[in-house]
Write a protein that holds these residues in place. Structure first.
Motif, PDB file in Angstrom:
ATOM      1  N   LYS A   1       0.735  -1.025   0.107  1.00 11.12           N
ATOM      2  CA  LYS A   1      -0.032   0.109  -0.050  1.00 11.12           C
ATOM      3  C   LYS A   1       0.905   1.237  -0.035  1.00 11.12           C
ATOM      4  O   LYS A   1       1.968   1.255   0.286  1.00 11.12           O
ATOM      5  CB  LYS A   1      -0.910  -0.168   1.271  1.00 11.12           C
TER       6      LYS A   1
ATOM      7  N   ASN B   1      -4.688   4.138   4.142  1.00 16.24           N
ATOM      8  CA  ASN B   1      -4.123   3.676   3.081  1.00 16.24           C
ATOM      9  C   ASN B   1      -4.795   2.159   2.569  1.00 16.24           C
ATOM     10  O   ASN B   1      -4.624   1.848   1.380  1.00 16.24           O
ATOM     11  CB  ASN B   1      -2.535   3.413   3.250  1.00 16.24           C
TER      12      ASN B   1
ATOM     13  N   GLU C   1      -7.564   1.221   3.132  1.00 14.15           N
ATOM     14  CA  GLU C   1      -8.996   1.590   2.503  1.00 14.15           C
ATOM     15  C   GLU C   1      -8.655   2.069   0.967  1.00 14.15           C
ATOM     16  O   GLU C   1      -9.471   1.620   0.197  1.00 14.15           O
ATOM     17  CB  GLU C   1      -9.584   2.716   3.153  1.00 14.15           C
ATOM     18  N   THR C   2      -7.647   2.831   0.861  1.00 15.68           N
ATOM     19  CA  THR C   2      -7.466   3.194  -0.929  1.00 15.68           C
ATOM     20  C   THR C   2      -7.087   1.856  -1.547  1.00 15.68           C
ATOM     21  O   THR C   2      -7.784   1.808  -2.893  1.00 15.68           O
ATOM     22  CB  THR C   2      -6.093   4.114  -0.722  1.00 15.68           C
TER      23      THR C   2
ATOM     24  N   SER D   1     -10.444   0.038  -1.792  1.00 16.53           N
ATOM     25  CA  SER D   1     -11.499   0.387  -2.819  1.00 16.53           C
ATOM     26  C   SER D   1     -10.915   0.428  -4.337  1.00 16.53           C
ATOM     27  O   SER D   1     -11.769   0.346  -5.237  1.00 16.53           O
ATOM     28  CB  SER D   1     -11.937   2.055  -2.510  1.00 16.53           C
TER      29      SER D   1
END
Ligand code: SF4
Ligand code: SF4
Ligand code: SF4
Lengths: 193, 349, 949
Positions: C443, C450, C452-453, C456
């Motif tokens: 990540k 980070n 979650e980025t 998604s």
């Protein structure tokens, strides 16, 4: 026999000093099969000969501090790798202990024990092989094999007075151990100089 | 016989030979726990062998010992030698990895190759002829006998039975005379040539004292070993041995009253000469099993087969449910304590 | 008076001796985070005075499904003595530098700085000469090794060889059938089986922690049938032993199917819905009837079924359920084509039955397999009526025609309806679930935001994929994304693996590595081209030579971006970390030392011991052993748990963990580059990489060097990804040692399970297919038995069939088989002194008593095993249970345990079945760890003779 008063490396069986000590031959005989302590031993050895070392030569000396017993006897057959040749000096440890059975239940004997490859032990024996390890209490031993003969010096603190001594010899190549020994048939009195 | 502890229970092991996979985890667990010190390299208090086979020590079945069934007297036995146990090899690690031999030396046991033997030397060889060859695995440890001939053979009285029915040795008393090794019909006593004492399975008594199952039992991934008090009628070991009679000791005729029991092995069908399946004849000859487990083995196998038929037909079997041991802890008898929860920073004292 | 009468004391002191042996001052969780698969046995590691003393299984599993035995205590003899390799004589404690020739076994102890300086210089030289892609490594699935290694190669831009392409734990036939090779039931699900076919597996050796479920299933009513040429160890607890001729299994399997179809015992509904056997095949071309045939245009993978009375209907690509529609499995039908002509079509099943009846009746198969016809009938009837589970190991796939064997096995399950319900299926391997382990290191930076980025980003990419084809499953979308990113890598730098989170900012260092099928490496760099073209060693029934197929595959672009390193771009540096190329590679030293080794300017082995490859390396760097670092075992559906291993003791000697080693190496590279006046280099995708940025990019500014924090984030990221319960952290694992997964995550192998995870039930794959009608990720979207790829048609392998083993290795009377041994995890435990005591302590081959006698060989004799490839010297273990004509060399011995350091792999030619190069057809397109050419060596021809020392 007389315990000679000698100086020199008495702990060493090859020490020249031993030349000055009297040597007596002690007749040995097998501990009787019937006296062997367990039924297993009696069954297993009933038909086998053991205690075949017929005699050993004993010399005794003291440097004033310690008692040295030098034992010599002919080595048996090639060792089988499992059991080792061994020797012990025996002393009555209370009462008139029988020597030919290495003491009995009520009348123990004390053993100064040496085995090839194994440190000296001080043992109490209450019959053939019925032994207990005791504190070493200064017992020492050293053995040499030369010319087909074992010579071993067992030593310990010099006793206050003379006392009887007996001898036991085990031929490891014949699986001898415990009560399967050749032993003195009678006590020999040690006389301190 | 005088002992200083009154026997209050009789520990017994039951090995299910239909679950044992010969993995040696029990052997290794025992070794790593107890026999890593001086003079112990060749010792495998717990060992597993492929049967039929010469096993460990080599040819132990023919080494005598035990009691004569006729006379009840102890029978002379052979003292297994260091060579008959074999193993405990030294390896040339240094030479191979660092010695600059460029492949001239490979990692191998040192010493003469001729006549070499080891704990599991004849692994997976077995007997018979392809395609009807056969074998199975037999874990063996000291049987902690009720009539231990090792103990009665010993001149020094180094062995005794505990209140759990374990046969233990006082190594300070043991003189290394090895009458026990001769007398034991199972040849499960080892000699420590460095410390000059005999050694054998101690039943993991320090663990037992702490409520923890022995390593061989607790670490068996095959879930093949039960431990418990044979005298407790509720115990799995009692039920398997006494109630259902599906477990029997090894070579009971030696008369030592062994307390290790075995659920005997089933085997796949034999094949006829035309390769069709002979559903009548088991692959392992029944007489061979009888030579190990006695005449009771046939009944035990019949019970097992019958129960398996019942279950295949949709029925229920208490015996098989017990042997399945749905919960692992059922194998451990009363010894279910997780050792990791103990404070043993000072011998548990 | 007997000796027992003299007891007069309590032996307290003697007992204390043993009481004090059982002492420790600290307890940690541990397991063996290597390629022990399935493994995952939770252990307690007992520590005394800062040193690991011993280990013991934890026994801490709860019952999963009531009425099913629990998992305790797992473990094996290797695991129970793992501690004994920590401080043993085979432990590597210091960096070593080769002096003298490679393989001379002469070393100098050097310090880390000296070793890393020299290695850094040689790596920079290699980059200058051939780009970072000239620096290669071979994969390993060990998590604690693969993650730092892959990160290193990603940041470097180096080349990774696809592990599964090297070792071939790839069930090709299952892949060809199911579009993935990895359906795995949880081991406790075996308990539900009513028929267990142990078929190309030897679980008594290889599934020590789990075997009890088979034994317990038997007590629960299952019949265990062991199918193997030799009366192998797994016959011990079988009800039936089927001695089959080596490599003839496909014929046996097809005969089982023939009986089931013939006797009307098949599960017809299951066949119609789950498989492509109801799809229509043109009798003129042998190709499927396609939409373009019927309508003149349309997707080429739109295929047809026949509804009696109604005619051809388009097979639904989005759901496989028929919802009551009866489709034909028999007959010949006439279909009008778009061009006005018409053609006869038949359901694939009709063709299958015709071929089975012609070649594979029980009587006909007996000539091939040696199995009695009544045995076939008896087993067929059992499988047709009972929950049947095939215990398949990674043995069938290592036969040249192993794919045909596995396709026959899959067909047996298909016709009997034996997947997607408890107690059924076929056993393979799969991993995944611990998605956080990869997310955390890829990540953009530490922290949940980070993560979650990344998550998604993943979801968006999948949604985009699915939008392009609404019939697409998540699994198919994920695979397609993986395939696309692989292809893009070499041709211009697309996003790396999905877990890297897609696009990166301009100031971030690149983080993509290449992963290529090793087949091309062998072909171009290691001299295998000649072997693969040797007449007689491959499939003699083919009309064309190996090279003709190979060149066609390349010309058609089926391996675009994968087909290198080409001859003109030789590899220059090999870094082994968890791999062991010389022991693994079929052909071993014989193949690699004269061809590949001279091209390599530097070979580094990072390990906790000296391996066979280590002996032929330039540097051996000491790594932390598994109890000396935090690690996770490879998660597996067998157990469904994340299993934790703690740092129980400090690394011995100068050993370091892999993160530290790689980071120090990057620091050294940055330093040396600066000193040499170099600033940057260009990778194979044309991206620029800066030397100075390497260390920080690698460590994510130091984050990855903190073992505790990294482990914690990996666990938390899995929780965020939904595969572990919310709130799971390092603390949870330290407390419990293992945690059950609650979801699959997004790795292809986990998605391949195609089943929901139920908290109180065993896991059985493919329930989504049987319960929800989810399509398979194959060309036909069904379990595919008719593969109308042009090569399959040319080879006569469009349907499962039987072909004899080629004479790989030459014309010799014996067939060499193998399989994992009982005593080691690959070569890992071979030098452990405890394990060496559990067998003869040296390698051997197992041969039949009569074969041995015929050669004057007795048990334990030294023998030379030979064929046209090479030879090796070992000992004979003579046993009646080996099939005459068979020679077994169990796998895992280290080369250095054999004279001349030459093990059994030296005589393996390392053949690759040409069909593995096929592509351009639905699921038959390169997929990392899956579709690619793989080596075959089972039943290599050989002979043996007594060898005097
Ligand atoms: S650990 Fe269990 S299964 Fe393995 S050999 Fe021992 S008794 Fe048998
Ligand atoms: S098995 Fe042998 S050593 Fe153990 S108690 Fe019985 S007789 Fe003694
Ligand atoms: S080595 Fe593998 S199977 Fe053995 S205990 Fe460790 S994880 Fe389990």
């Amino acid at each position: 026999m007389k315990v000679a008063r000698l100086n020199g490396e008495l702990a060493d069986p090859a020490a020249p000093a031993w030349g000055g000590a009297e040597a007596v031959s002690i007749t040995l005989g097998p501990v009787p099969i019937g006296a062997q302590p367990t039924a297993y031993i009696r069954e297993a050895w009933a038909g086998r000969s053991y205690g075949t070392t017929g005699a050993a030569t004993l010399a005794a000396a003291s440097d004033g501090e310690r008692l040295y017993l030098r034992l010599e006897w002919p080595d048996g057959a090639t060792p089988n790798g499992e059991f080792q040749d061994a020797v012990a000096a025996m002393f009555p440890a209370g009462g008139d202990a029988p020597v030919a059975t290495m003491g009995d239940h009520d009348r123990p004997v004390e053993l100064w024990f040496w085995e090839n490859g194994r440190g000296p032990l001080r043992l109490t024996s209450r019959g053939p092989g019925v032994v207990r390890k005791e504190a070493a209490d200064g017992v020492a031993a050293r053995g040499d094999l030369a010319g087909g003969r074992w010579s071993v010096v067992l030593s310990g603190p010099k006793p206050a007075a003379g006392k009887p001594v007996g001898v036991a010899v085990w031929d490891g190549s014949n699986d001898e151990r415990a009560g399967l020994a050749a032993v003195s048939q009678e006590w020999l009195q040690l006389e301190l100089a | 016989m005088t002992t200083t502890e009154a026997k209050t229970r009789q520990l017994a092991w039951v090995y299910d030979l239909n679950k044992c996979i010969g993995c040696q985890t029990c052997s290794v667990a025992c070794k790593v726990l107890w026999t890593r010190d001086e003079g112990e390299k060749h010792q495998w208090w717990m060992s597993v062998n492929t049967m039929p086979g010469l096993g460990t020590p080599k040819g132990w079945e023919d080494m005598g010992g035990g009691f004569d069934p006729e006379t009840g007297k102890p029978r002379p036995g052979h003292q297994p030698t260091r060579g008959e146990f074999g193993g405990g090899f030294d390896y040339n690690y240094q030479e191979v990895f660092y010695g600059g031999t460029a492949g001239k030396a490979h990692l191998e046991p040192q010493g003469p190759r001729e006549g070499r033997w080891a704990m599991n030397w004849d692994e997976d060889q077995g007997a018979g002829e392809w395609p009807n060859s056969y074998y199975f695995y037999l874990p063996r440890q000291c049987n902690h006998c009720s009539n231990p001939v090792c103990m009665s053979a010993c001149a020094t009285g180094a062995l005794s039975r505990t209140n759990d029915g374990l046969v233990l040795r006082d190594e300070e008393v043991c003189m290394g005379d090895r009458f026990c090794m001769e007398a034991c019909p199972y040849k499960k006593i080892y000699f420590n040539y460095d410390r000059h004492v005999a050694q054998q399975c101690i039943g993991c008594f320090p663990r037992i004292e702490a409520g923890v199952a022995p390593a061989c039992v607790r670490q068996c991934p095959g879930r093949a070993v039960f431990i418990g008090d044979l005298e407790d009628e509720e115990s799995s070991v009692h039920k398997l041995v006494k109630t259902w009679k599906v477990a029997m000791p090894l070579k009971a005729e030696a008369g030592t009253g062994p307390n290790v029991y075995y659920v005997p092995p089933l085997s796949p069908h034999r094949l006829n000469d035309d390769m069709s399946i002979d559903t009548e004849t088991p692959r392992i000859p029944p007489e061979y099993l009888e030579s190990l487990f006695g005449p009771g083995v046939h009944g035990a196998l019949n019970v097992l087969k019958g129960e398996m038929e019942t279950v295949r037909a949709g029925g229920a079997s208490e015996i098989l449910t017990t042997l399945i041991a749905y919960k692992w802890q059922e194998l451990l008898g009363p010894f279910t304590v997780d050792p990791a929860t103990l404070d043993r920073s000072n011998g548990g004292a | 008076m007997d000796g027992t009468a003299v007891q007069d004391r309590i032996y307290t002191s003697a007992r204390d001796l043993y009481r004090t042996k059982w002492e420790w001052d600290a307890v940690y969780w541990g397991t063996h985070c290597v390629d022990c698969y399935p493994g995952n046995c939770p252990m307690r590691v007992y520590v005394r005075d800062g040193l690991v003393w011993r280990e013991e299984q934890s026994g801490t599993f709860q019952t999963v499904e009531p009425g099913v035995p629990d998992f305790n205590p797992m473990g094996c003899q290797k695991g129970a003595s793992w501690s004994q390799s920590l401080y043993g004589p085979d432990r590597l404690l210091y960096p070593l530098k080769r002096v003298g020739e490679r393989g001379s076994g002469k070393w100098n102890r050097v310090n880390w700085d000296e070793a890393l300086s020299d290695i850094a210089d040689k790596m920079i030289d290699a980059i200058e000469a051939g780009g970072p892609q000239s620096i290669a490594h071979e994969g390993t699935p060990e998590m604690a090794t693969v993650i730092p290694t892959n990160k290193f190669f990603s940041v470097l831009g180096g080349n990774g060889l696809d592990l599964n392409g090297s070792i071939n734990d790839f069930s090709i036939g299952l892949y060809e059938t199911f579009g993935r090779f990895s359906p795995v039931s949880s081991a406790d699900d075996w308990f539900h089986s009513e028929v267990v076919l142990i078929w190309h597996m030897n679980p008594i050796y290889t599934r020590i922690p789990f075997y009890h479920f088979i034994a317990e299933a038997r007590y629960n009513g299952a019949e265990v049938i062991n199918i193997s040429p030799d009366v192998n160890p797994s016959h011990v607890h079988a009800d039936m032993q089927v001695p089959i001729n080596g490599g003839s299994d496909a014929a046996f399997g097809l005969s089982l199917v023939q009986v089931i179809l013939e006797e009307g015992l098949a599960n017809w509904k299951f066949i119609r819905e789950q498989t492509d056997l109801g799809f229509l095949v043109r009798t003129d071309t042998g190709r499927y009837l396609r939409q373009a045939d019927v309508e003149g245009s349309g997707p080429e993978d739109q295929l047809y079924q026949w509804v009696p009375g109604k005619g051809a209907r388009k097979a639904d690509r989005g759901n496989i359920f028929l919802n009551g529609v009866e489709i034909a499995l028999e007959g010949t039908y006439r279909v009008e084509l778009a061009d006005g002509s018409s053609v006869d079509v038949r359901p694939a099943c009709d063709i299958l039955r015709e071929r089975l009846d012609a070649r594979f009746t029980p009587e006909l198969q007996q000539a091939i397999t040696g199995v009695h016809p009544e045995t076939v009938r008896a087993i067929a009837r059992k499988c047709a009526t009972k929950r049947t589970n095939i215990m398949l190991g990674y043995n069938a796939c290592k036969f040249y025609h192993g794919d045909l064997m596995e396709r026959a096995q899959a067909l047996l399950l298909a016709v009997t309806g034996n997947w997607g319900k408890k107690g059924t299926g076929v056993r393979c391997w799969a991993s995944g679930m611990h998605d956080g382990a990869f997310i955390a290191v890829n990540k953009p930076g530490p922290g949940a935001a980070n993560t979650e980025t990344v998550l998604s980003g993943r979801d968006a990419a999948i949604a985009m994929m699915k939008a392009s084809d609404p019939t697409m499953t998540t699994e198919i979308a994920v695979k397609k994304l993986g395939q696309l990113s692989m292809k893009f890598q070499r041709s211009g730098g697309g996003p790396g693996s999905m877990s890297s989170g897609g696009e990166r900012g301009a100031d971030e260092a690149p983080n993509d590595s290449l992963s290529t099928p090793p087949a091309f490496w062998w072909y171009w760099q290691a001299g295998y081209r000649e072997r693969w073209n040797t007449p007689g060693w491959g499939d003699e029934s083919l009309p064309r030579t190996f090279d003709e197929y190979f060149n066609e595959a390349l010309d058609k672009g089926w391996w675009q971006g994968m087909d290198f390193p080409r001859p003109e771009e030789p590899p220059r540096v090999l870094i082994e970390c968890g791999g062991n190329m010389l022991r693994r590679t079929r052909g071993g030293k014989t193949a690699l030392l004269p061809t590949l080794w001279p091209k390599l300017d530097l070979i580094v082995s990072i390990d906790f011991r000296i391996s066979q490859t280590g002996l032929y390396s330039d540097y051996v760097l000491p790594a932390a052993q598994h109890y000396e670092k935090i690690g996770f075992h490879i998660p597996t559906p067998h157990l469904m748990n994340l299993t934790f291993s703690d740092r129980a003791a400090k690394p011995a000697g100068e050993a370091r963990n892999e993160w530290q080693i790689y980071h120090a190496l990057f620091e050294k590279m940055a330093e040396r580059a600066r000193e040499r006046g170099l600033t940057h280099y260009t990778d194979a995708t044309g991206q620029e990489r800066t030397f100075a940025a390497l260390p920080k990019a690698y460590s994510m500014n130091g984050f990855l060097l903190d073992e505790e924090r990294l482990a914690d984030e990996q666990i938390r990221d899995s929780a965020l990804a939904g595969t572990l319960p919310m709130g799971t952290s390092l603390r949870t694992l330290r407390d419990k040692g293992h945690v059950r997964f609650i979801d699959w995550g997004l790795s292809p192998m986990a998605l391949a399970q195609a089943s929901p995870i139920k908290p109180n039930e065993t896991h059985v794959p493919f329930r989504d297919h049987t319960e929800r009608g989810m399509p398979f990720p194959t060309y036909s979207r069904r379990a595919q038995f008719y593969i109308d790829h042009e090569w399959f048609l040319e080879a006569g392998e469009e349907l499962p069939t039987y072909k004899p083993n080629p004479d790989m290795g030459g014309d010799y009377p014996l067939g060499m088989t193998s399989g994992h041994n009982r005593w080691s995890i690959h070569a890992m435990n071979q030098a452990n002194w405890v394990i060496l005591g559990t067998h003869r302590g040296e390698p051997d081959v197992v041969v039949n008593s009569d074969d041995a006698a015929a050669r004057g060989v007795k048990d334990g004799d030294r023998v030379r095993v030979f064929n046209d490839v090479s030879s090796f010297v070992t000992r004979a273990r003579v046993a009646p249970n080996v099939k005459p004509g068979q020679l077994i060399s169990y796998n895992g011995w280290a080369g250095f345990q054999y004279p001349e350091w030459s093990g059994a792999n030296e005589i393996e030619p390392g053949m690759v079945k040409w069909i593995g190069f096929a592509g351009g057809y639905g699921h038959l397109n390169h997929l990392g760890a899956e579709w690619q050419p793989v080596p075959a060596e089972r039943w290599t021809r050989c002979d043996f003779a007594r060898e005097e020392r």
